[in-house]
Design a protein around this motif. Structure first.
Motif, PDB file in Angstrom:
ATOM      1  N   ALA A 139       0.815  -1.215   0.000  1.00 57.11           N
ATOM      2  CA  ALA A 139       0.000   0.000   0.000  1.00 57.11           C
ATOM      3  C   ALA A 139       0.850   1.269   0.000  1.00 57.11           C
ATOM      4  O   ALA A 139       0.342   2.346  -0.250  1.00 57.11           O
ATOM      5  CB  ALA A 139      -0.952   0.015   1.190  1.00 57.11           C
ATOM      6  N   GLY A 140       2.125   1.123   0.325  1.00 61.21           N
ATOM      7  CA  GLY A 140       3.006   2.281   0.280  1.00 61.21           C
ATOM      8  C   GLY A 140       3.253   2.952   1.607  1.00 61.21           C
ATOM      9  O   GLY A 140       4.013   3.900   1.702  1.00 61.21           O
ATOM     10  N   ARG A 141       2.608   2.461   2.664  1.00 61.33           N
ATOM     11  CA  ARG A 141       2.878   2.987   3.998  1.00 61.33           C
ATOM     12  C   ARG A 141       2.396   1.989   5.040  1.00 61.33           C
ATOM     13  O   ARG A 141       1.525   1.170   4.770  1.00 61.33           O
ATOM     14  CB  ARG A 141       2.224   4.351   4.202  1.00 61.33           C
ATOM     15  CG  ARG A 141       0.727   4.326   4.247  1.00 61.33           C
ATOM     16  CD  ARG A 141       0.187   5.715   4.548  1.00 61.33           C
ATOM     17  NE  ARG A 141      -1.209   5.605   4.908  1.00 61.33           N
ATOM     18  CZ  ARG A 141      -2.142   6.460   4.533  1.00 61.33           C
ATOM     19  NH1 ARG A 141      -1.828   7.481   3.792  1.00 61.33           N
ATOM     20  NH2 ARG A 141      -3.391   6.294   4.914  1.00 61.33           N
ATOM     21  N   ALA A 142       2.980   2.069   6.205  1.00 66.51           N
ATOM     22  CA  ALA A 142       2.532   1.239   7.321  1.00 66.51           C
ATOM     23  C   ALA A 142       1.335   1.928   7.952  1.00 66.51           C
ATOM     24  O   ALA A 142       1.155   3.130   7.812  1.00 66.51           O
ATOM     25  CB  ALA A 142       3.654   1.073   8.334  1.00 66.51           C
ATOM     26  N   GLY A 143       0.493   1.178   8.591  1.00 66.03           N
ATOM     27  CA  GLY A 143      -0.677   1.768   9.219  1.00 66.03           C
ATOM     28  C   GLY A 143      -1.645   0.707   9.666  1.00 66.03           C
ATOM     29  O   GLY A 143      -1.258  -0.430   9.920  1.00 66.03           O
ATOM     30  N   GLU A 144      -2.884   1.072   9.693  1.00 70.11           N
ATOM     31  CA  GLU A 144      -3.909   0.199  10.248  1.00 70.11           C
ATOM     32  C   GLU A 144      -4.690  -0.546   9.166  1.00 70.11           C
ATOM     33  O   GLU A 144      -4.339  -0.527   8.002  1.00 70.11           O
ATOM     34  CB  GLU A 144      -4.832   1.027  11.143  1.00 70.11           C
ATOM     35  CG  GLU A 144      -4.097   1.699  12.296  1.00 70.11           C
ATOM     36  CD  GLU A 144      -3.252   0.750  13.157  1.00 70.11           C
ATOM     37  OE1 GLU A 144      -3.713  -0.373  13.456  1.00 70.11           O
ATOM     38  OE2 GLU A 144      -2.134   1.135  13.525  1.00 70.11           O
ATOM     39  N   GLY A 145      -5.794  -1.166   9.562  1.00 72.81           N
ATOM     40  CA  GLY A 145      -6.556  -2.071   8.716  1.00 72.81           C
ATOM     41  C   GLY A 145      -7.130  -1.489   7.438  1.00 72.81           C
ATOM     42  O   GLY A 145      -7.395  -2.216   6.485  1.00 72.81           O
ATOM     43  N   GLU A 146      -7.332  -0.170   7.388  1.00 71.00           N
ATOM     44  CA  GLU A 146      -7.850   0.410   6.149  1.00 71.00           C
ATOM     45  C   GLU A 146      -6.874   0.199   5.000  1.00 71.00           C
ATOM     46  O   GLU A 146      -7.273   0.129   3.843  1.00 71.00           O
ATOM     47  CB  GLU A 146      -8.191   1.901   6.319  1.00 71.00           C
ATOM     48  CG  GLU A 146      -7.004   2.822   6.454  1.00 71.00           C
ATOM     49  CD  GLU A 146      -6.449   2.949   7.871  1.00 71.00           C
ATOM     50  OE1 GLU A 146      -5.513   3.738   8.059  1.00 71.00           O
ATOM     51  OE2 GLU A 146      -6.949   2.266   8.789  1.00 71.00           O
ATOM     52  N   LEU A 147      -5.592   0.059   5.300  1.00 66.01           N
ATOM     53  CA  LEU A 147      -4.602  -0.194   4.251  1.00 66.01           C
ATOM     54  C   LEU A 147      -4.742  -1.613   3.696  1.00 66.01           C
ATOM     55  O   LEU A 147      -4.467  -1.843   2.522  1.00 66.01           O
ATOM     56  CB  LEU A 147      -3.192   0.053   4.765  1.00 66.01           C
ATOM     57  CG  LEU A 147      -2.912   1.492   5.195  1.00 66.01           C
ATOM     58  CD1 LEU A 147      -1.502   1.622   5.756  1.00 66.01           C
ATOM     59  CD2 LEU A 147      -3.144   2.463   4.061  1.00 66.01           C
ATOM     60  N   ASP A 148      -5.174  -2.548   4.516  1.00 63.97           N
ATOM     61  CA  ASP A 148      -5.446  -3.899   4.019  1.00 63.97           C
ATOM     62  C   ASP A 148      -6.572  -3.844   2.999  1.00 63.97           C
ATOM     63  O   ASP A 148      -6.567  -4.564   2.001  1.00 63.97           O
ATOM     64  CB  ASP A 148      -5.825  -4.841   5.152  1.00 63.97           C
ATOM     65  CG  ASP A 148      -4.687  -5.066   6.130  1.00 63.97           C
ATOM     66  OD1 ASP A 148      -4.978  -5.515   7.245  1.00 63.97           O
ATOM     67  OD2 ASP A 148      -3.525  -4.797   5.790  1.00 63.97           O
ATOM     68  N   ARG A 149      -7.520  -2.984   3.211  1.00 61.56           N
ATOM     69  CA  ARG A 149      -8.635  -2.828   2.273  1.00 61.56           C
ATOM     70  C   ARG A 149      -8.151  -2.223   0.959  1.00 61.56           C
ATOM     71  O   ARG A 149      -8.638  -2.584  -0.101  1.00 61.56           O
ATOM     72  CB  ARG A 149      -9.743  -1.993   2.910  1.00 61.56           C
ATOM     73  CG  ARG A 149     -10.343  -2.694   4.129  1.00 61.56           C
ATOM     74  CD  ARG A 149     -11.306  -1.799   4.879  1.00 61.56           C
ATOM     75  NE  ARG A 149     -11.649  -2.333   6.165  1.00 61.56           N
ATOM     76  CZ  ARG A 149     -12.565  -3.265   6.401  1.00 61.56           C
ATOM     77  NH1 ARG A 149     -13.214  -3.789   5.407  1.00 61.56           N
ATOM     78  NH2 ARG A 149     -12.814  -3.676   7.618  1.00 61.56           N
ATOM     79  N   VAL A 150      -7.200  -1.307   1.035  1.00 59.06           N
ATOM     80  CA  VAL A 150      -6.580  -0.758  -0.181  1.00 59.06           C
ATOM     81  C   VAL A 150      -5.908  -1.883  -0.958  1.00 59.06           C
ATOM     82  O   VAL A 150      -6.057  -2.000  -2.170  1.00 59.06           O
ATOM     83  CB  VAL A 150      -5.567   0.357   0.173  1.00 59.06           C
ATOM     84  CG1 VAL A 150      -4.713   0.724  -1.029  1.00 59.06           C
ATOM     85  CG2 VAL A 150      -6.285   1.584   0.717  1.00 59.06           C
TER      86      VAL A 150
END
Length: 181
Positions: A139-150
C-alpha cells in the motif's frame, strides 16, 4: 479477511457511493469521463470496502491515491519506511510474502487471508511486526486495517485498465523487493 480487519471498528456507516469514487478518480485524472463496466464495478467495490473506513471525502481520496500511485523508490526513501524495515523479521515477512504472491492467482479477500495465515503460521509473528511490512510493500505505507482494504483493491483495479496504470500486488512486491536490494 485478516483478523485485524475483521476486528477493527468501523468509523461510521458508509456514506460514499460508486459515484463518489468516480468523481474522485475524475478530479485526480486517474480516469477519463467515461467509465467501463469493469471500472464501475471497481468503483462500487472501492466505495463498499473503503467508505466506512473514512470520515470524509479527502480521506477517501487519500486511500484511493494509494491504489493509483506507487513508487517503491519513493516509499523506501522515507524515514518511516526504514523504521518499519528495521523491526524484527520485517525482511523475512517480505521475502515470504513475495513468494506467496508470485505462486498464486490474483489477490482477493480469500487469498489475502490465506497469505496472512501462512505468514503467521510460518513465521510465528503477529500484529505490527507482520502487518506493517505487508502494508508498506503493497500500500506504500505502514498503518492500520484500512490499508489492508486498499491492498484488496489492487489486482481488481489493475485488471480494470484505468487511465493511470495500477500496479498489481505482484508488481508492487517485485518492485519493492528490487528496491530493497
Amino acid at each position: 479477511m485478516p483478523d485485524e480487519i475483521e476486528n477493527s471498528p468501523a468509523i461510521a456507516a458508509n456514506a460514499f457511493t460508486d459515484e463518489d469514487v468516480a468523481r474522485i478518480l475524475l478530479a485526480h485524472e486517474w480516469e477519463g469521463k467515461q467509465l467501463t463496466p469493469a471500472q464501475i464495478a471497481w468503483c462500487e467495490h472501492a466505495a463498499a470496502i473503503l467508505g466506512a473506513q473514512v470520515v470524509d471525502r479527502d480521506a477517501l481520496a487519500e486511500l484511493l491515491g494509494l491504489v493509483f500511485h506507487y513508487d517503491a523508490r519513493e516509499i523506501l526513501g522515507r524515514v518511516e519506511s526504514h523504521a518499519v524495515l528495521s523491526r524484527y523479521a520485517a525482511r523475512d515477512v517480505l521475502r515470504r510474502l513475495a513468494l506467496l504472491l508470485l505462486e498464486g492467482g490474483a489477490l482477493d479477500s480469500d487469498r489475502f487471508k490465506e497469505i496472512v495465515t501462512s505468514l503467521k503460521d510460518g513465521l510465528d509473528i503477529r500484529g505490527r511486526e507482520l502487518f506493517h511490512p505487508i502494508r508498506l510493500a503493497l500500500a506504500g505505507r505502514a498503518g492500520e486495517g484500512e490499508l489492508d482494504r486498499v491492498i484488496l483493491l489492487l489486482d481488481e483495479a489493475a485488471a480494470a485498465a484505468f487511465t493511470v496504470r495500477v500496479k498489481s500486488a505482484r508488481e508492487r512486491i517485485l518492485e519493492f523487493c528490487a528496491g530493497l536490494d
